[in-house]
Write a protein that holds these residues in place. Sequence first.
Motif, PDB file in Angstrom:
ATOM      1  N   GLU A 171       2.837  -3.027 -13.992  1.00  0.00           N
ATOM      2  CA  GLU A 171       1.382  -3.156 -14.076  1.00  0.00           C
ATOM      3  C   GLU A 171       1.005  -3.898 -15.373  1.00  0.00           C
ATOM      4  O   GLU A 171       0.144  -4.766 -15.380  1.00  0.00           O
ATOM      5  N   LYS A 172       1.705  -3.531 -16.450  1.00  0.00           N
ATOM      6  CA  LYS A 172       1.440  -4.183 -17.737  1.00  0.00           C
ATOM      7  C   LYS A 172       1.707  -5.692 -17.657  1.00  0.00           C
ATOM      8  O   LYS A 172       1.011  -6.486 -18.268  1.00  0.00           O
ATOM      9  N   SER A 193       0.828  -1.223   0.000  1.00  0.00           N
ATOM     10  CA  SER A 193       0.000   0.000   0.000  1.00  0.00           C
ATOM     11  C   SER A 193       0.854   1.262   0.000  1.00  0.00           C
ATOM     12  O   SER A 193       0.330   2.370   0.115  1.00  0.00           O
ATOM     13  N   ILE A 194       2.163   1.088  -0.179  1.00  0.00           N
ATOM     14  CA  ILE A 194       3.062   2.236  -0.291  1.00  0.00           C
ATOM     15  C   ILE A 194       2.665   3.086  -1.503  1.00  0.00           C
ATOM     16  O   ILE A 194       2.115   2.575  -2.473  1.00  0.00           O
ATOM     17  N   LEU A 236       1.334  -5.875  -4.639  1.00  0.00           N
ATOM     18  CA  LEU A 236       1.693  -6.966  -5.540  1.00  0.00           C
ATOM     19  C   LEU A 236       0.419  -7.743  -5.860  1.00  0.00           C
ATOM     20  O   LEU A 236      -0.413  -7.969  -4.987  1.00  0.00           O
ATOM     21  N   THR A 237       0.284  -8.125  -7.118  1.00  0.00           N
ATOM     22  CA  THR A 237      -0.792  -9.065  -7.449  1.00  0.00           C
ATOM     23  C   THR A 237      -0.360 -10.455  -6.989  1.00  0.00           C
ATOM     24  O   THR A 237       0.757 -10.637  -6.517  1.00  0.00           O
ATOM     25  N   GLU A 238      -1.246 -11.408  -7.154  1.00  0.00           N
ATOM     26  CA  GLU A 238      -0.882 -12.782  -6.791  1.00  0.00           C
ATOM     27  C   GLU A 238       0.330 -13.225  -7.622  1.00  0.00           C
ATOM     28  O   GLU A 238       1.281 -13.794  -7.102  1.00  0.00           O
ATOM     29  N   GLU A 250      -0.301  -3.738  -8.801  1.00  0.00           N
ATOM     30  CA  GLU A 250      -1.629  -3.148  -8.975  1.00  0.00           C
ATOM     31  C   GLU A 250      -1.663  -1.767  -8.338  1.00  0.00           C
ATOM     32  O   GLU A 250      -1.174  -1.574  -7.227  1.00  0.00           O
ATOM     33  N   ARG A 251      -2.201  -0.795  -9.081  1.00  0.00           N
ATOM     34  CA  ARG A 251      -2.424   0.550  -8.530  1.00  0.00           C
ATOM     35  C   ARG A 251      -3.858   0.608  -8.015  1.00  0.00           C
ATOM     36  O   ARG A 251      -4.800   0.490  -8.797  1.00  0.00           O
TER      37      ARG A 251
END
Lengths: 144, 144
Positions: free
Chosen positions: A77-78, A52-53, A98-100, A83-84
């Motif tokens: 992200e691409k 969440s930084i 981070l996504t999974e 994830e934003r």
Amino acid sequence: MTHYSDQRAYFFKIDTTIKKIRNALQKQLNEGGFDLTVDQWVLIDHIKRAPSISQNELAELTFKDPPTVTRIIDLLEKKGLVERAPAAGDRRKFNLFLTEKGADTYREAFPIVAEIRRKGWGDLEETDYQHFVRIMDSIYQNFN
Amino acid sequence: MTHYSDQRAYFFKIDTTIKKIRNALQKQLNEGGFDLTVDQWVLIDHIKRAPSISQNELAELTFKDPPTVTRIIDLLEKKGLVERAPAAGDRRKFNLFLTEKGADTYREAFPIVAEIRRKGWGDLEETDYQHFVRIMDSIYQNFN
DNA sequence: ACACATTAGTTCGTCTACTAATAGTTAAGC
DNA sequence: GCTTAACTATTAGTAGACGAACTAATGTGT
């Protein structure tokens, strides 16, 4: 002019050493099949440690400029690794996670990074580390 | 994992320290009115010390890639600071020289560079330098 | 409430790093 | 001598560093 501090050596040595480390790490990441640059790894590492930084916080921690962080996060992200998420209470900000897939990548790449760090330090000792930190911090502070 | 050599610190410290030095030098060059980047200075410095050097030799000495050297020399040639002369006996090569303007620039910029080196090293001592060189060389060699 | 400054993030331009591929030249081996 | 290998420099493409200028949103002072 012949005094040790006037030699080009220390600037040059720092420069070549960091290049060597970066190259070694990049090579290992490539050989491990990771589609990751060293700088991308650094951001992933920080996000993993501080979920969440914000981008600006990330820029400060990594000593990168905000535009540089923007671009690297765009790439991550691409690739679906980061994830934003809109920050609650401030519509200018993003919280980064981070996504999974990003967490998986972190877990898999970490041993490679750790091994490079271990390999680079080799059999240098604790007292060497103290000298190292003292000298580096001193040079750094001399420019503040 | 909690052992000192596994910390991110040494990689990070080298990285931030060299960034700090580069930024300080770039800032001084800019303020001095020089239209020169740090890397451009590095090449000028080497050509000054070894006139007629080839691009590949320059790449080896500075730990830059040949394409990088090509581009920087292109820029320096455009600015009229460096001259490419065909090498006698090998039509693939160039001998590099500073132009008169290049030599002037070197002479004028040198004190700025020397001052940054002096400032960065501060009041660290000869024994610190020996530690520094030993540790850096050790890290470097661990990747060979 | 409103002008003003500050903050978060982005876009743009220039420069460097590195890889891969290429042209042209020279050297080596059979 | 002729093919092949190696070398020198270049071009093209992607990634990152950094400064300047910009947008949008937030905060502050009066």
